[in-house]
Design a protein around this motif. Structure first.
Motif, PDB file in Angstrom:
ATOM      1  N   UNK A  19       0.840  -1.207   0.000  1.00  0.00           N
ATOM      2  CA  UNK A  19       0.000   0.000   0.000  1.00  0.00           C
ATOM      3  C   UNK A  19       0.869   1.250   0.000  1.00  0.00           C
ATOM      4  N   UNK A  20       0.680   2.089  -1.013  1.00  0.00           N
ATOM      5  CA  UNK A  20       1.496   3.292  -1.186  1.00  0.00           C
ATOM      6  C   UNK A  20       0.618   4.533  -1.252  1.00  0.00           C
ATOM      7  N   UNK A 172      -6.180  17.092  -1.293  1.00  0.00           N
ATOM      8  CA  UNK A 172      -6.495  17.281  -2.713  1.00  0.00           C
ATOM      9  C   UNK A 172      -5.338  16.799  -3.594  1.00  0.00           C
ATOM     10  N   UNK A 173      -5.592  15.850  -4.453  1.00  0.00           N
ATOM     11  CA  UNK A 173      -4.577  15.368  -5.393  1.00  0.00           C
ATOM     12  C   UNK A 173      -3.816  14.142  -4.939  1.00  0.00           C
ATOM     13  N   UNK A 174      -3.992  13.723  -3.687  1.00  0.00           N
ATOM     14  CA  UNK A 174      -3.285  12.532  -3.208  1.00  0.00           C
ATOM     15  C   UNK A 174      -3.898  11.255  -3.811  1.00  0.00           C
ATOM     16  N   UNK A 175      -3.051  10.274  -4.045  1.00  0.00           N
ATOM     17  CA  UNK A 175      -3.518   8.991  -4.588  1.00  0.00           C
ATOM     18  C   UNK A 175      -2.963   7.858  -3.728  1.00  0.00           C
ATOM     19  N   UNK A 176      -3.846   7.017  -3.233  1.00  0.00           N
ATOM     20  CA  UNK A 176      -3.428   5.815  -2.500  1.00  0.00           C
ATOM     21  C   UNK A 176      -3.589   4.608  -3.421  1.00  0.00           C
ATOM     22  N   UNK A 177      -2.594   3.757  -3.453  1.00  0.00           N
ATOM     23  CA  UNK A 177      -2.667   2.517  -4.224  1.00  0.00           C
ATOM     24  C   UNK A 177      -2.460   1.386  -3.241  1.00  0.00           C
ATOM     25  N   UNK A 178      -3.297   0.380  -3.355  1.00  0.00           N
ATOM     26  CA  UNK A 178      -3.533  -0.504  -2.264  1.00  0.00           C
ATOM     27  C   UNK A 178      -3.738  -1.908  -2.772  1.00  0.00           C
ATOM     28  N   UNK A 179      -2.850  -2.811  -2.467  1.00  0.00           N
ATOM     29  CA  UNK A 179      -3.028  -4.172  -2.972  1.00  0.00           C
ATOM     30  C   UNK A 179      -2.136  -5.159  -2.251  1.00  0.00           C
ATOM     31  N   UNK A 180      -1.895  -6.286  -2.885  1.00  0.00           N
ATOM     32  CA  UNK A 180      -1.016  -7.310  -2.329  1.00  0.00           C
ATOM     33  C   UNK A 180      -1.444  -7.706  -0.938  1.00  0.00           C
TER      34      UNK A 180
END
Ligand code: MD6
Ligand code: FE
Length: 213
Positions: A19-20, A172-180
């Motif tokens: 998760x980033x 505003x503008x932040x993106x979380x990517x979440x997996x594994x």
């Protein structure tokens, strides 16, 4: 010269294994995203859905793409049609897809191709209680989550509902990517604080891209 904000908030943070948090990753897409969002909501407006237990959600939702997440008294699921209009959800705009693929790639998921985007609208006081995202068919796909508008606190726990939670400010503008390994971690958003965002207004918009079908 980096300002104080940049120094305090690094461009990419790890929230957990898999998760980033990519600070500001959506900013280059901001204008296109907001224009496309207006287009989507003119076809499939935001609405407050009802949970299987009969509670009306404080977060208003709509979707775009082939698969839209819905809830009603019958349960949580993905549907190709908007139950409100009886028609397919609006197509996924190119700028949505480009951002999702770009962010997923930066976070280590270069093969992610979302087929649906759940769009959440929080007005002051709205909240999303601790939950897992587990209505998707294949948990090998990560989720890409984009924050626009007013800031929110993100609660990020573990695989069990009562695991301790960490808190992150999503701006505003932040993106979380979440997996594994963290794909099924519990998470939530406590009550949105009041305020006015200069381009989005008195609300927070969250886009969550999924491989649903
Ligand atoms: C929100 N997000 O940020 C709600 N789910 O408004 C989510 O529920 C979420 O951000 C799965 C993965 C990332 C998320
Ligand atoms: Fe979620």
């Amino acid at each position: 010269m980096p300002d104080l904000f940049d120094m305090l908030a690094p461009a990419a943070e790890s929230m957990a294994e898999g998760a980033m948090l990519l600070r500001g990753a959506a900013l280059p897409y901001e204008k296109d995203l907001l224009a496309a969002l207006g287009d989507i909501t003119s076809q499939s407006p935001f609405r407050h859905m009802v949970t299987p237990g009969g509670f009306t959600m404080s977060v208003a939702m709509t979707n775009c793409g082939a698969a839209g997440w819905v809830t009603d008294r019958a349960g949580y699921r993905y549907d190709r049609n908007d139950p409100g209009t009886g028609r397919p959800w609006p197509a996924m705009p190119k700028c949505f897809l480009d951002l999702a693929v770009d962010a997923a790639t930066r976070a280590g998921y270069p093969n992610f191709r979302p087929d649906g985007c759940l769009i959440n609208r929080y007005e002051p006081g709205a909240r999303l209680s601790l939950h897992q995202d587990r209505n998707e068919r294949d948990f090998a796909n990560p989720i890409v989550s984009v924050s626009l508008g007013l800031p929110a606190t993100f609660q990020f726990g573990g695989l069990k509902r009562n695991d301790p939670v960490k808190k992150y400010a999503l701006r505003h503008g932040d993106v979380a990517v979440w997996g594994g390994p963290s794909r099924l971690f519990y998470h939530g958003v406590p009550e949105l604080k009041d305020g006015i965002h200069e381009t989005v207004g008195r609300m927070r918009i969250n886009l969550t891209f999924r491989g649903a079908l």
